[in-house]
Design an enzyme around this catalytic site. Structure first.
Site, short mmCIF file in Angstrom:
data_model
loop_
_atom_site.label_atom_id
_atom_site.label_comp_id
_atom_site.label_asym_id
_atom_site.label_seq_id
_atom_site.Cartn_x
_atom_site.Cartn_y
_atom_site.Cartn_z
CD GLU A 33 -2.02 -7.65 3.31
OE1 GLU A 33 -1.90 -6.48 3.03
OE2 GLU A 33 -2.83 -8.13 4.22
CB ALA A 38 -1.01 -0.20 1.01
CD GLU A 52 2.10 -5.63 5.85
OE1 GLU A 52 2.80 -6.60 6.01
OE2 GLU A 52 1.30 -5.80 4.90
N GLY A 73 0.72 -5.00 1.31
CA GLY A 73 -0.47 -5.14 0.30
C GLY A 73 -0.25 -5.58 -1.00
#
Ligand code: HXC
Length: 257
Positions: A111, A65, A131, A108
């Site tokens: 993911e 992200a 993270e 992300g």
């Protein structure tokens, strides 16, 4: 700039979707995910598309992200805007969705790959859920999907350290379905995608849905759902064609009906 590039007939019935933010290592800001969800919606209603391959570039599938976009947000802002909810739409795409990972798939990015139906990786691929190293935790499924894929012990070790791991380790742990050499990687992925695209699409989509049920339903319910879907294939022309072709010792000619 287009953040998502779509090529619908890269080979018959296979669409290629490329994340296109190379200077930022394909970091997934809200615009990228919104465009991706829009592209998937279009491909869902496009009968030419039977299989979708999602990829990045050789350096990065996606490095996570967008840290710049979220770094200074408060809990209240994150909760009220709930902008990550739109990611869930990706998991509702009914056609086969293959993640083709080359380079980094981090946070992300990893993911997003795990939201696809399966992952194929180039041997240069690097995965990670880093993270915790930046003071947060996965927020788009890794604590659940990576744990399902590799088991609790490995998931804990990977996500509590945040260390990176390579394609071969991801393959051996069961996170990745196939690893191909980096040179010629996309050709191999497209070949695999066209193998799926040559199968009867209704059966393929039903099989996909039934497999996903294994994650979301208790076993007894999943088995019942599977049998219902199995019986439902007998209302399709492609089931008749597939079984007759077998008995007549010829190649089937599937029409998607
Ligand atoms: C914003 C990013 C970024 C990211 C890279 N960039 N990753 N920008 N968000 N996630 C930007 C860098 O700031 C830099 O911009 C440019 O891309 C090139 O990156 P470098 O770091 O200079 O390249 P390199 O040294 O080769 O290292 C590559 C890297 C590293 C290993 C991929 O960039 C990295 O560790 N990125 C962050 C990985 C990460 O922590 N991801 C998880 C994010 S949290 P400039 O402008 O300086 O050139 C997350 C939570 C998900 O994903 C929650 C729910 C979705």
């Amino acid at each position: 700039m287009e953040l998502i590039k779509v090529t619908t007939e890269v080979v018959p019935h296979v669409a290629l979707v490329e994340i296109n933010r190379p200077k930022e290592m394909n970091a997934l800001n809200i615009q990228v995910i919104t465009e991706l969800v829009g592209a998937l919606k279009e491909m869902n209603s496009d009968d030419r598309v039977r299989v979708v391959v999602l990829t990045g570039n050789e350096q990065a599938f996606a490095a996570g992200a967008d840290i710049k976009q979220m770094a200074e947000k408060s809990e209240a802002e994150m909760t009220a805007s709930d902008e990550f909810r739109i990611w869930d739409e990706i998991t509702r795409f009914p056609k086969p969705l293959i993640a083709a990972v080359s380079g980094y798939a981090l946070g992300g990015g990893s993911e997003l790959a795990m939201m696809c139906d399966f992952i194929v990786a180039a041997d240069n691929a690097t995965f990670g859920q880093p993270e915790v190293k930046i003071g947060t935790i996965p927020g788009a499924g890794a604590t659940q999907r990576l744990t399902h894929a590799v088991g609790k012990s490995r998931a804990m070790e990977l996500m509590l350290t945040g260390r990176f791991f390579k394609a071969q380790e991801a393959f051996e742990a069961g996170m990745v379905a196939r690893v191909f050499p980096t040179s010629g990687f996309m050709e191999e992925v497209i070949k695999l995608a066209s193998e799926i695209a040559a199968r009867p699409p209704i059966a393929v989509q039903l099989a996909k849905r039934a497999i996903l049920d294994a994650y979301e339903m208790p076993l007894a319910k999943g088995l019942m759902e599977e049998r219902k879907k199995f019986y439902s294939t007998f209302s399709t022309l492609d089931q008749k064609e597939g079984m007759r072709a077998f008995l007549e010792k010829r190649k089937p000619n599937f029409t998607g009906q």
